[in-house]
Write a protein that holds these residues in place. Structure first.
Motif, PDB file in Angstrom:
ATOM      1  N   GLU A  47       0.810  -1.217   0.000  1.00 27.55           N
ATOM      2  CA  GLU A  47       0.000   0.000   0.000  1.00 27.55           C
ATOM      3  C   GLU A  47       0.848   1.274   0.000  1.00 27.55           C
ATOM      4  N   LYS A  54      -5.036  -1.576  -2.600  1.00 29.57           N
ATOM      5  CA  LYS A  54      -5.692  -1.531  -1.293  1.00 29.57           C
ATOM      6  C   LYS A  54      -5.947  -2.958  -0.842  1.00 29.57           C
ATOM      7  N   LYS A  55      -5.432  -3.305   0.329  1.00 25.33           N
ATOM      8  CA  LYS A  55      -5.537  -4.696   0.770  1.00 25.33           C
ATOM      9  C   LYS A  55      -6.977  -5.133   0.995  1.00 25.33           C
ATOM     10  N   ASP A  57      -9.542  -4.152  -0.878  1.00 28.19           N
ATOM     11  CA  ASP A  57     -10.283  -4.013  -2.131  1.00 28.19           C
ATOM     12  C   ASP A  57      -9.728  -5.007  -3.148  1.00 28.19           C
ATOM     13  N   THR A  60      -8.226  -4.383  -6.655  1.00 27.07           N
ATOM     14  CA  THR A  60      -6.855  -3.870  -6.844  1.00 27.07           C
ATOM     15  C   THR A  60      -5.805  -4.970  -6.733  1.00 27.07           C
TER      16      THR A  60
END
Length: 330
Positions: A47, A54-55, A57, A60
């Protein structure tokens, strides 16, 4: 100094499994809490880059949002080998105790190898197996045991390490029978060899079968570098996290490889100390094959806007760390 271990002794512990089958899973080397801590550290590292990862989301979890990596999730660049949390993991007492027990000494060197984070997406994996060994057929006996510390549940469907069980006992015989094969181009000066499918069949005909290695968070996986191994892509939705000492494993982990400091020549110790001071990564070998991993500096075919050659967080240089790095002598 060229040294090797002979392995005829019976120990009545996990070393017997390693020497018999070429790999072993040592349970609960880290607590579940520690495994979760390192998992968060790895994801937080992703990040910090300007690519949009985004961890929380999953949209992503794709290459366009990630730093440059190899084979679906192996990170060699950006000074990652010397991030504070990477050195914290390398100094975990349970990990060092295992390698000290293996080699019979507390005076160890550690590799400056990759971090691995692979997400459950087919776009991030390389489905083609790449069976190989990481010890030259020119080296006789056991010179290197690779490993990784696992941070997430890893079962049969979660991707990861495949070993050809027991193949380490037959690699010398294979190259004695087919000496011309050892002359194929290899990674580095000598310590890598990739097998063709028909060559793996030679081992299978002699009772060596592929086996998926499964591990829980906090487990330490170790394997003889003469054991044929490769990675398989995940079939499940499980993210995998680990820190390791290998060139091809899938999911979330850290690569770890330790060998006795006495194996290293003064010249190689000097090279290792220079790479450490420059915060450069190297191969999975702690005592030989000491050179900087020189990866391409672009990302997805374009200039890498997040390129860096130093870690985001510099490690605190403890006496143990300096000795493991070869910067201070034992």
């Amino acid at each position: 100094m060229v040294e090797a271990m002979t392995t005829p002794v019976k120990y009545d512990d996990w070393r017997d499994h390693l020497f018999q089958y070429g790999y072993v899973v040592i349970k609960n080397v880290l607590s579940l809490e520690k495994a979760q801590y390192y998992r968060h550290q790895q994801l937080n590292w992703l990040e910090k880059f300007p690519y949009g990862f985004k961890k929380d989301d999953s949209t992503t979890w794709k290459p366009e949002y990630l730093p440059a990596h190899a084979r679906g999730g192996m990170y060699f660049r950006y000074g990652v080998q010397h991030e504070a949390f990477m050195w914290e993991a390398r100094q975990e007492p349970g990990i060092i105790d295992a390698f000290s027990k293996l080699w019979g000494t507390d005076e160890l060197l550690v590799s400056f190898d990759a971090m691995n984070i692979t997400f459950p997406s087919s776009s991030l994996t390389n489905p083609k197996p790449w069976p190989h060994i990481d010890q030259s057929p020119q080296k006789k006996g056991l010179h290197c045991v690779q490993g990784f510390i696992n941070f997430t549940p890893n079962g049969l469907e979660d991707g990861g390490l495949m070993v050809v069980k027991g193949s380490h006992k037959l690699t010398e015989m294979f190259f004695d029978m087919f000496p011309e094969k050892a002359k194929r181009e290899s990674w580095g000066p000598e310590d890598w060899f990739s097998f063709e499918a028909s060559e793996v069949d030679w081992f299978r005909e002699r009772g060596c079968e592929p086996e998926k290695v499964c591990a829980d968070p906090g487990d330490l996986v170790m394997w003889d570098s003469r054991t044929i191994h490769y990675s398989v892509p995940p079939q499940s939705k499980q993210m995998r996290a680990l820190i390791s000492g290998a060139r091809e494993i899938v999911n979330l982990l850290s690569d770890l490889c330790y060998t006795p400091a006495r194996f290293a020549t003064p010249e190689n110790l000097e090279k290792k100390a220079v790479l450490f001071k420059q915060r450069q990564g190297s191969t999975h070998w702690p005592h030989v094959n000491i050179w900087a991993v020189d990866e391409k500096r672009d990302r997805l075919g374009e200039t890498d806007i997040g390129d860096r050659d130093q870690p985001f967080e510099q490690p605190v240089e403890t006496e143990l760390m300096l000795k493991l790095a070869g910067a201070n002598l034992y």
